[in-house]
Scaffold this motif. Structure first.
Motif, PDB file in Angstrom:
ATOM      1  N   UNK A  34     -18.963  30.337 -18.385  1.00 33.10           N
ATOM      2  CA  UNK A  34     -18.987  28.884 -18.203  1.00 33.10           C
ATOM      3  C   UNK A  34     -18.438  28.457 -16.849  1.00 33.10           C
ATOM      4  N   UNK A  35     -17.466  29.193 -16.323  1.00 33.93           N
ATOM      5  CA  UNK A  35     -16.895  28.830 -15.018  1.00 33.93           C
ATOM      6  C   UNK A  35     -17.957  28.864 -13.925  1.00 33.93           C
ATOM      7  N   UNK A  36     -18.894  29.814 -14.017  1.00 33.52           N
ATOM      8  CA  UNK A  36     -19.989  29.893 -13.049  1.00 33.52           C
ATOM      9  C   UNK A  36     -20.979  28.752 -13.264  1.00 33.52           C
ATOM     10  N   UNK A  37     -21.286  28.477 -14.511  1.00 39.99           N
ATOM     11  CA  UNK A  37     -22.209  27.386 -14.841  1.00 39.99           C
ATOM     12  C   UNK A  37     -21.659  26.051 -14.353  1.00 39.99           C
ATOM     13  N   UNK A  38     -20.380  25.841 -14.579  1.00 40.14           N
ATOM     14  CA  UNK A  38     -19.726  24.595 -14.153  1.00 40.14           C
ATOM     15  C   UNK A  38     -19.780  24.447 -12.637  1.00 40.14           C
ATOM     16  N   UNK A  39     -19.511  25.519 -11.928  1.00 44.06           N
ATOM     17  CA  UNK A  39     -19.490  25.471 -10.463  1.00 44.06           C
ATOM     18  C   UNK A  39     -20.883  25.174  -9.905  1.00 44.06           C
ATOM     19  N   UNK A  40     -21.905  25.816 -10.467  1.00 43.23           N
ATOM     20  CA  UNK A  40     -23.277  25.570 -10.016  1.00 43.23           C
ATOM     21  C   UNK A  40     -23.688  24.136 -10.314  1.00 43.23           C
ATOM     22  N   UNK A  41     -23.277  23.637 -11.479  1.00 40.61           N
ATOM     23  CA  UNK A  41     -23.620  22.274 -11.858  1.00 40.61           C
ATOM     24  C   UNK A  41     -22.982  21.235 -10.964  1.00 40.61           C
ATOM     25  N   UNK A  42     -21.729  21.458 -10.588  1.00 43.25           N
ATOM     26  CA  UNK A  42     -21.042  20.493  -9.734  1.00 43.25           C
ATOM     27  C   UNK A  42     -21.650  20.439  -8.340  1.00 43.25           C
ATOM     28  N   UNK A  43     -22.236  21.544  -7.881  1.00 43.63           N
ATOM     29  CA  UNK A  43     -22.950  21.508  -6.603  1.00 43.63           C
ATOM     30  C   UNK A  43     -24.174  20.595  -6.708  1.00 43.63           C
ATOM     31  N   UNK A  44     -24.806  20.614  -7.878  1.00 43.49           N
ATOM     32  CA  UNK A  44     -25.981  19.767  -8.098  1.00 43.49           C
ATOM     33  C   UNK A  44     -25.594  18.286  -8.180  1.00 43.49           C
ATOM     34  N   UNK A  45     -24.457  17.989  -8.793  1.00 39.34           N
ATOM     35  CA  UNK A  45     -24.062  16.586  -8.932  1.00 39.34           C
ATOM     36  C   UNK A  45     -23.822  15.929  -7.578  1.00 39.34           C
ATOM     37  N   UNK A  46     -23.382  16.731  -6.611  1.00 37.68           N
ATOM     38  CA  UNK A  46     -23.175  16.182  -5.272  1.00 37.68           C
ATOM     39  C   UNK A  46     -24.463  15.623  -4.701  1.00 37.68           C
ATOM     40  N   UNK A  47     -25.563  16.334  -4.918  1.00 37.81           N
ATOM     41  CA  UNK A  47     -26.873  15.874  -4.444  1.00 37.81           C
ATOM     42  C   UNK A  47     -27.317  14.619  -5.199  1.00 37.81           C
TER      43      UNK A  47
END
Length: 419
Positions: free
Chosen positions: A361-374
């Motif tokens: 989940x830590x990897x999923x969360x990190x990838x998702x937060x990169x997307x939210x920036x966009x």
């Protein structure tokens, strides 16, 4: 079966895949990059690598986003190769008890109906129901091994979509389509199905709800539970063949890609079933794809008033990269809404499947937060994605990132525009 050694040897190490790899973008480790995966897969096939717990962790860290396949000059199916080795991993180490329970319920719809109804009744005991910007969502009251306290999840519906309607809906048309709703749309995001019915009523297209439909098997496939996947796939193929509908629409990119693309891979060692899967795929359509290409919905929407609502569109990996579908939802949404494209709509949201959502989940969360920036930079009112997995992931990370934008399926927006 797929030949891991052939795929590994075919890689020329050009590095184009690394530039677009979701997991490499997060941890910058060559081992967990597409060409790193292929080197290890080749070593495993040659007997130079044991599937120890370290190798298991590496092969489970891939998001299966297929960015590398799209970027590869040879279109090497890195995702299919990793899915193949995950079968070996599941056979050696087994599947976690909580995944087994989840997969068992997904494979028994009648029992899942009862469980979902009980879940609706008792969900407020373990979860806080959200009544503000992220409606129809909930957070755990306490952390569990597979559910983090910060996690935003969809609520269970009082009644499943399939159990809310008769099997055949006559809209007075001369065309009938089948609707494969998907597990998330059936039990949580039920407004997706309701929106499909509204659209079909406007178009005068009859709808067969195919109430015996089984789970597509995607969650099990990405986890390596191939026996259960084959059982579900065989049931669906036989069922769809008997119905003999001219088209089956699916408002879920993952389900659509599973049936349309991955069923063929599932049966690579059973040629008769593979042929039946290939024959079926021509009848399978993502919902917006069907409505845009084979109906006059675009024309009807063009005659409706445009709104001031702005939308940014996220391309699910299983829609754009696996099925080539990205123009169709935009063609329909653009008639009534302002579309603001984010910097990289094709970037994976980070859902990554059951294993990524639980063990990584830590990897999923990190990838998702990169997307939210966009997403945040667009200042759009909504982000839309034709995939409930993406929706759940994006709403979770948007909530973590304290962003007011929420994700909805495009068919919901289209149905609203028709009103």
């Amino acid at each position: 079966m797929i030949d891991l050694l052939d795929i590994s040897n075919a890689c020329v190490k050009c590095g184009k895949c690394i530039q677009v790899c979701t997991i490499y973008d997060i941890n910058r480790d060559e081992t967990t990059s597409p060409r790193g995966f292929l080197d290890l897969l080749g070593a495993y096939k040659n007997g130079d690598l044991n599937l120890d717990k370290s190798a298991k962790q590496i092969f489970e860290s891939c998001f299966l986003c297929t960015n590398c396949v799209e970027a590869c000059p040879k279109n090497l199916r890195v995702d299919t190769a990793i899915e193949s080795v995950r079968v070996d991993i599941s056979e050696k180490y087994g599947i976690s008890w909580y995944k087994k329970i989840a997969f068992w319920f997904l494979s028994h719809r009648k029992i899942l109906d009862i469980a979902a109804k009980m879940g609706y009744i008792f969900q407020s005991c373990a979860f806080k129901i959200q009544n503000e910007k992220f409606t129809n969502s909930m957070k755990a009251r306490f952390s569990l091994p597979i559910i983090k306290k910060e996690r935003l999840l969809p609520t269970a519906s009082k009644k499943s979509f399939l159990n809310s309607h008769p099997e055949f809906i006559d809209n007075g048309g001369d065309k009938t389509i089948g609707l494969f709703i998907g597990c998330m749309g059936n039990y949580a995001y039920t407004n997706i199905g309701e929106s499909i019915l509204k659209i079909c009523k406007t178009l005068k297209i009859n709808v067969h709800l195919m109430k015996k439909q089984a789970c597509c098997g995607a969650a099990m496939y990405f986890t390596g539970d191939i026996k259960r996947v084959k059982s579900l796939a065989k049931f669906n193929i036989e069922y769809f063949e008997k119905l003999n509908l001219e088209a089956i629409i699916i408002p879920e990119a993952t389900c659509s890609a599973m049936i349309r693309v991955d069923y063929e891979h599932v049966f690579s060692d059973e040629k008769s079933w593979q042929e039946r899967a290939i024959e079926l795929k021509d009848k399978i359509f993502l919902a917006t794809e069907f409505f845009d290409k084979f109906t006059n919905l675009s024309e009807i929407l063009a005659n409706k008033n445009r709104t001031d609502i702005s939308i940014t569109y996220h391309d699910p990996c299983h829609a754009r990269k696996m099925q080539g579908i990205y123009k169709e939802p935009r063609n329909l949404l653009n008639k009534n809404f302002k579309i603001i494209e984010m910097k990289n709509p094709n970037k994976c949201c980070g859902f990554g499947g059951v294993t990524m959502q639980t063990n990584r989940y830590n990897l999923s969360r990190k990838a998702g937060l990169e997307k939210t920036g966009m997403i945040k930079k667009t200042n759009a009112n909504f982000v839309s994605a034709e995939c409930s997995a993406c929706r759940m992931q994006l709403n979770n990370v948007l909530n973590i990132d304290k962003c007011d934008i929420r994700c909805v399926n495009p068919v919901e927006l289209i149905a609203e525009a028709l009103q």
